[in-house]
Scaffold this active site. Sequence first.
Site, mmCIF file in Angstrom:
data_model
loop_
_atom_site.group_PDB
_atom_site.id
_atom_site.type_symbol
_atom_site.label_atom_id
_atom_site.label_comp_id
_atom_site.label_asym_id
_atom_site.label_seq_id
_atom_site.Cartn_x
_atom_site.Cartn_y
_atom_site.Cartn_z
ATOM 1 N N ASP A 17 -4.560 18.244 -10.857
ATOM 2 C CA ASP A 17 -3.406 18.124 -9.969
ATOM 3 C C ASP A 17 -3.038 19.515 -9.456
ATOM 4 O O ASP A 17 -2.666 20.393 -10.243
ATOM 5 C CB ASP A 17 -2.257 17.513 -10.783
ATOM 6 C CG ASP A 17 -0.980 17.356 -9.990
ATOM 7 O OD1 ASP A 17 -0.910 17.832 -8.840
ATOM 8 O OD2 ASP A 17 -0.041 16.760 -10.537
ATOM 9 N N ILE A 18 -3.107 19.704 -8.166
ATOM 10 C CA ILE A 18 -2.883 21.036 -7.584
ATOM 11 C C ILE A 18 -1.468 21.541 -7.829
ATOM 12 O O ILE A 18 -1.245 22.752 -7.860
ATOM 13 C CB ILE A 18 -3.228 21.010 -6.069
ATOM 14 C CG1 ILE A 18 -3.487 22.419 -5.551
ATOM 15 C CG2 ILE A 18 -2.141 20.311 -5.259
ATOM 16 C CD1 ILE A 18 -4.156 22.467 -4.192
ATOM 17 N N GLY A 39 0.025 11.055 -0.744
ATOM 18 C CA GLY A 39 -1.082 11.852 -1.274
ATOM 19 C C GLY A 39 -0.627 13.187 -1.826
ATOM 20 O O GLY A 39 0.419 13.300 -2.484
ATOM 21 N N ASP A 41 0.494 15.745 -0.292
ATOM 22 C CA ASP A 41 1.737 16.189 0.350
ATOM 23 C C ASP A 41 2.943 15.662 -0.435
ATOM 24 O O ASP A 41 3.873 16.424 -0.767
ATOM 25 C CB ASP A 41 1.738 15.649 1.784
ATOM 26 C CG ASP A 41 2.788 16.274 2.676
ATOM 27 O OD1 ASP A 41 3.527 17.164 2.218
ATOM 28 O OD2 ASP A 41 2.865 15.864 3.840
ATOM 29 N N THR A 125 -9.496 14.304 3.372
ATOM 30 C CA THR A 125 -10.394 13.298 2.779
ATOM 31 C C THR A 125 -9.662 12.115 2.158
ATOM 32 O O THR A 125 -10.298 11.222 1.606
ATOM 33 C CB THR A 125 -11.293 13.920 1.679
ATOM 34 O OG1 THR A 125 -10.470 14.321 0.577
ATOM 35 C CG2 THR A 125 -12.072 15.099 2.200
ATOM 36 N N TYR A 128 -6.482 10.516 5.783
ATOM 37 C CA TYR A 128 -7.068 10.866 7.084
ATOM 38 C C TYR A 128 -8.540 10.472 7.206
ATOM 39 O O TYR A 128 -9.109 10.513 8.295
ATOM 40 C CB TYR A 128 -6.877 12.356 7.383
ATOM 41 C CG TYR A 128 -5.495 12.706 7.912
ATOM 42 C CD1 TYR A 128 -4.465 11.765 7.952
ATOM 43 C CD2 TYR A 128 -5.208 13.975 8.392
ATOM 44 C CE1 TYR A 128 -3.202 12.080 8.432
ATOM 45 C CE2 TYR A 128 -3.945 14.304 8.884
ATOM 46 C CZ TYR A 128 -2.950 13.355 8.894
ATOM 47 O OH TYR A 128 -1.702 13.668 9.397
HETATM 48 P P1 ADP Z 1 -5.071 13.779 4.131
HETATM 49 O O1 ADP Z 1 -3.954 13.066 4.852
HETATM 50 O O2 ADP Z 1 -5.299 15.184 4.668
HETATM 51 O O3 ADP Z 1 -6.314 12.963 4.041
HETATM 52 P P2 ADP Z 1 -4.377 13.161 1.336
HETATM 53 O O4 ADP Z 1 -3.251 13.736 0.546
HETATM 54 O O5 ADP Z 1 -4.321 11.700 1.634
HETATM 55 O O6 ADP Z 1 -4.472 14.065 2.665
HETATM 56 O O7 ADP Z 1 -5.739 13.468 0.586
HETATM 57 C C1 ADP Z 1 -6.359 14.730 0.541
HETATM 58 C C2 ADP Z 1 -7.042 14.898 -0.796
HETATM 59 O O8 ADP Z 1 -6.084 15.297 -1.776
HETATM 60 C C3 ADP Z 1 -7.706 13.625 -1.349
HETATM 61 O O9 ADP Z 1 -9.007 13.973 -1.800
HETATM 62 C C4 ADP Z 1 -6.812 13.239 -2.520
HETATM 63 O O10 ADP Z 1 -7.548 12.609 -3.548
HETATM 64 C C5 ADP Z 1 -6.328 14.600 -2.979
HETATM 65 N N1 ADP Z 1 -5.096 14.628 -3.788
HETATM 66 C C6 ADP Z 1 -4.099 13.735 -3.852
HETATM 67 N N2 ADP Z 1 -3.140 14.149 -4.705
HETATM 68 C C7 ADP Z 1 -3.553 15.357 -5.203
HETATM 69 C C8 ADP Z 1 -3.031 16.292 -6.143
HETATM 70 N N3 ADP Z 1 -1.865 16.096 -6.743
HETATM 71 N N4 ADP Z 1 -3.762 17.414 -6.407
HETATM 72 C C9 ADP Z 1 -4.938 17.643 -5.797
HETATM 73 N N5 ADP Z 1 -5.488 16.805 -4.893
HETATM 74 C C10 ADP Z 1 -4.809 15.673 -4.611
#
Ligand code: ADP
Length: 177
Positions: A17-18, A39, A41, A125, A128
């Site tokens: 988790d970032i 996601g 964001d 990914t 979007y």
């Molecule tokens: P986008 O709208 O740019 O596609 P998303 O948030 O839907 O953005 O997804 C972008 C990536 O972030 C996906 O691979 C998703 O699995 C990943 N993701 C979602 N939550 C987290 C998190 N808490 N930490 C890291 N990566 C995440």
Amino acid sequence: MARTGALPNRIRIELGDITRLTVDAIVNAANASLLGGGGVDGAIHRAAGPELLAECRGVGGCPPGEARLTRGYRLPAGHVIHTVGPIWRGGDAGEPDILARCYRSCLAIAREQGFQTIAVPAIATGVYGFPRDRAARIAVAEVAAYLAQNEIPAIVIFVCFDEANRDAYNAALGRGN
Ligand code: ADP
């Protein structure tokens, strides 16, 4: 591979988790309004607290391919670099170029700010819909090229939320799993 092979310690892959990472900045895969979404964001805004949304309101949005800087508030990371990826429309609408510009824009902010370590999710990914393997190849190519030309940031961490993404980055970097 020769280019990335020269930079093995400056590009890292982590599963998780970032929002938990203590780095100078994490990158947010935002939407163009910068007013929050799902996601990664949504996770970043939940962890940072309402002050982040308040600062984002003052930024006034961000076009796809560009990036904007805010503070990190309650996150362990000091700052958030918000970038807006391309919505996948089949690949012939400039999506690869926009995704590449996202990485360059984030790296340019990190360099300007003197950020040593940044963490980056797999931009575009999720919702979007950008194909994960192709996105990982673009991410690795752009970051490797930038690091080869610049000392800052020193380290870029690709943060993968799932094993499929981690496998895609390992493959793009030519690393075994
Ligand atoms: P986008 O709208 O740019 O596609 P998303 O948030 O839907 O953005 O997804 C972008 C990536 O972030 C996906 O691979 C998703 O699995 C990943 N993701 C979602 N939550 C987290 C998190 N808490 N930490 C890291 N990566 C995440």
